[in-house]
Design an enzyme around this catalytic site. Structure first.
Site, PDB file in Angstrom:
ATOM      1  CB  SER A   1     -42.650 -23.219  13.762  1.00 47.05           C
ATOM      2  OG  SER A   1     -43.060 -22.347  14.811  1.00 47.05           O
ATOM      3  N   GLY A   2     -39.476 -23.818  15.511  1.00 47.09           N
ATOM      4  CA  GLY A   2     -38.212 -23.142  15.804  1.00 47.09           C
ATOM      5  C   GLY A   2     -37.184 -23.484  14.737  1.00 47.09           C
ATOM      6  CG  ASN A   3     -32.289 -23.358  14.191  1.00 50.30           C
ATOM      7  OD1 ASN A   3     -31.302 -24.034  14.462  1.00 50.30           O
ATOM      8  ND2 ASN A   3     -32.276 -22.498  13.200  1.00 50.30           N
ATOM      9  CD1 TRP A   4     -34.984 -30.925  15.735  1.00 49.17           C
ATOM     10  CD2 TRP A   4     -33.923 -30.501  13.805  1.00 49.17           C
ATOM     11  NE1 TRP A   4     -34.641 -32.133  15.171  1.00 49.17           N
ATOM     12  CE2 TRP A   4     -33.988 -31.898  13.983  1.00 49.17           C
ATOM     13  CE3 TRP A   4     -33.320 -30.005  12.658  1.00 49.17           C
ATOM     14  CZ2 TRP A   4     -33.457 -32.807  13.049  1.00 49.17           C
ATOM     15  CZ3 TRP A   4     -32.796 -30.907  11.716  1.00 49.17           C
ATOM     16  CH2 TRP A   4     -32.872 -32.290  11.921  1.00 49.17           C
TER      17      TRP A   4
ATOM     18  CE  LYS B   1     -30.929 -34.076  18.927  1.00 54.48           C
ATOM     19  NZ  LYS B   1     -29.753 -33.700  18.139  1.00 54.48           N
TER      20      LYS B   1
ATOM     21  CE  LYS C   1     -27.521 -32.763  21.344  1.00 52.58           C
ATOM     22  NZ  LYS C   1     -27.412 -31.358  20.922  1.00 52.58           N
TER      23      LYS C   1
ATOM     24  CG  ASN D   1     -26.909 -26.791  24.537  1.00 57.71           C
ATOM     25  OD1 ASN D   1     -27.439 -26.380  25.566  1.00 57.71           O
ATOM     26  ND2 ASN D   1     -27.587 -27.367  23.567  1.00 57.71           N
TER      27      ASN D   1
ATOM     28  CD  GLN E   1     -34.604 -27.732  24.620  1.00 58.82           C
ATOM     29  OE1 GLN E   1     -35.416 -28.632  24.622  1.00 58.82           O
ATOM     30  NE2 GLN E   1     -34.867 -26.541  25.118  1.00 58.82           N
TER      31      GLN E   1
END
Ligand code: NAD
Ligand code: 13P
Length: 355
Positions: A11-14, A121, A210, A276, A304
């Site tokens: 339930s973070g940002n994404w 990711k 990425k 990032n 990440q």
């Protein structure tokens, strides 16, 4: 009627933005999904109140996705096992460093008929091996897991600004009731276009690697080198990502890197507005310890790329392949060994012949 029960783990940002999408689609496709979508929340207090209570009463994740109304059929659940009980489809969406503990709690508790999609990711490195997250989940829990990745900055997606994504999902049995059509229905929105492919390794690696490239692009911002330098980093980064995929996961398709949202498009977006990129710039400007900067700038969110740069470096070092991936190696060395970011052109020139 399939009546599939969907749970989002994270339930973070994404995690919150994806729970919003999934809940919108569950509510609109009652022939396929149960309306309520459970979202596992790593419980914490925000201004003295439990985050789950805030989400369930105010319908907003005030800490990780502030300013966005979540549909009322997103139900925040603090206990992991309660969150997944009787679920048919699990959507994994946590910073990848927290996944091993989550999987160890779920191990043996999830029936093999459950299907999963990982929106994470990252990669899992142990011994001299490297595992994509979807495979890690499959191996740990004994269930099929696909992967979702794309040029998807969560705040933009949550504001319903147009974006595309790539889902790799190919269940071994074509008669599986949770097939690619069901999964596409769960994620596709008028503002969030889904392309389904079969290349789980390629989609997963694009999303993980990425983030290393985005740190390098942040270094460019930190040095105020401008758009040409950024384009050079994007080009070299994409080359190393593709080379890494083709060398260590031969089943990957080069076209996933060059043609899908999870490939070139995500490199571009992450090198512009991502966390990032922001952290990479701050590192060069301040030269303060990276995890201290992450805590201060991102306020509980995670970049990440830092852990992934460490993990990929460890893997390449064991394989004796560091020199073949000069950009990935330089990103690691700039963060962890005090390498001067101004040496980047020299490093990239010295090895250009190797491609
Ligand atoms: P985030 O960076 O917002 O991370 C914070 C989350 O981690 C919070 O939910 C917090 O409760 C949780 N957390 C903190 N400590 C924990 C612990 N010990 N155990 C379990 N959870 C803990 O998370 P995010 O942005 O939702 O990222 C999830 C994945 O999605 C990552 O792999 C990320 O790379 C990927 N992703 C993020 C975005 C984006 O724009 N945010 C976009 C696409 C993909
Ligand atoms: P950051 O984690 O760098 O913000 O990138 C988000 C992302 O993956 C966009 O697609």
């Amino acid at each position: 009627m399939l009546n599939l029960k969907v749970s989002v783990i994270g339930s973070g940002n994404w995690g919150s933005a994806i729970a919003k999408i999934v809940a919108e689609n569950a509510a609109e496709n009652r022939d396929m999904f149960e309306t309520d979508v459970r979202m596992w929340v790593f419980e914490e207090l925000v201004a003295g109140q439990k985050l789950t209570e805030i989400i369930n009463t105010q319908h907003e994740n005030v800490k990780y996705l502030p300013g966005i109304k979540l549909p009322s059929n997103v139900v925040a659940v603090p206990d992991l096992l309660d969150a997944v009980e009787d679920a048919n489809l699990l959507v994994f969406n946590v910073p990848h460093q927290f996944l091993p503990r989550i999987c160890s709690q779920l191990k043996g508790k999830v029936p093999s008929t459950v299907r999963a999609v990982s929106c994470i990711k990252g990669v899992e490195v142990s011994g001299d091996g490297i595992t994509i997250i979807a495979d890690y989940i499959s191996q740990e829990l004994g269930i099929y897991c696909g992967a979702l990745s794309g040029a998807n900055l969560a705040p933009e997606v949550a504001q319903e600004k147009f974006s595309e994504t790539t889902i790799a999902y190919k269940v071994p049995d074509p008669s599986d009731s949770i097939d690619a059509r069901v999964v596409r229905t769960l994620f596709h929105r008028p503002y969030f276009h889904v392309n389904v492919v079969a290349d789980v390794a390629g989609v997963s690696l694009c999303g993980a690697l990425k983030n290393i490239v985005a740190l390098a692009s942040g270094f460019v911002d930190g040095m105020a080198w401008g758009d040409n330098a950024k384009a050079a980093i994007i080009r070299r980064g994409l080359l190393e990502m593709t080379k890494f995929g083709r060398e260590f996961f031969p089943e990957c398709k080069a076209s996933t890197f060059t043609e899908e949202s999870c490939g070139v498009a995500d490199v571009i977006t992450s090198c512009s507005g991502g966390r990032n990129n922001k952290l990479g710039a701050a590192l060069i400007k301040t030269r303060r310890p990276i995890f201290e900067l992450e805590e201060e700038l991102l306020k509980g969110q995670k970049a990440q790329g830092v852990t992934t740069a460490q993990e990929v470096h460890e893997f390449l070092e064991r394989r004796g392949k560091l020199e073949d991936f000069p950009l990935f190696t330089a990103v690691h060395d700039i963060i962890f060994s005090g390498l001067d970011s101004y040496a980047l052109p020299q490093i990239l020139e010295d090895v250009e012949q190797k491609y």
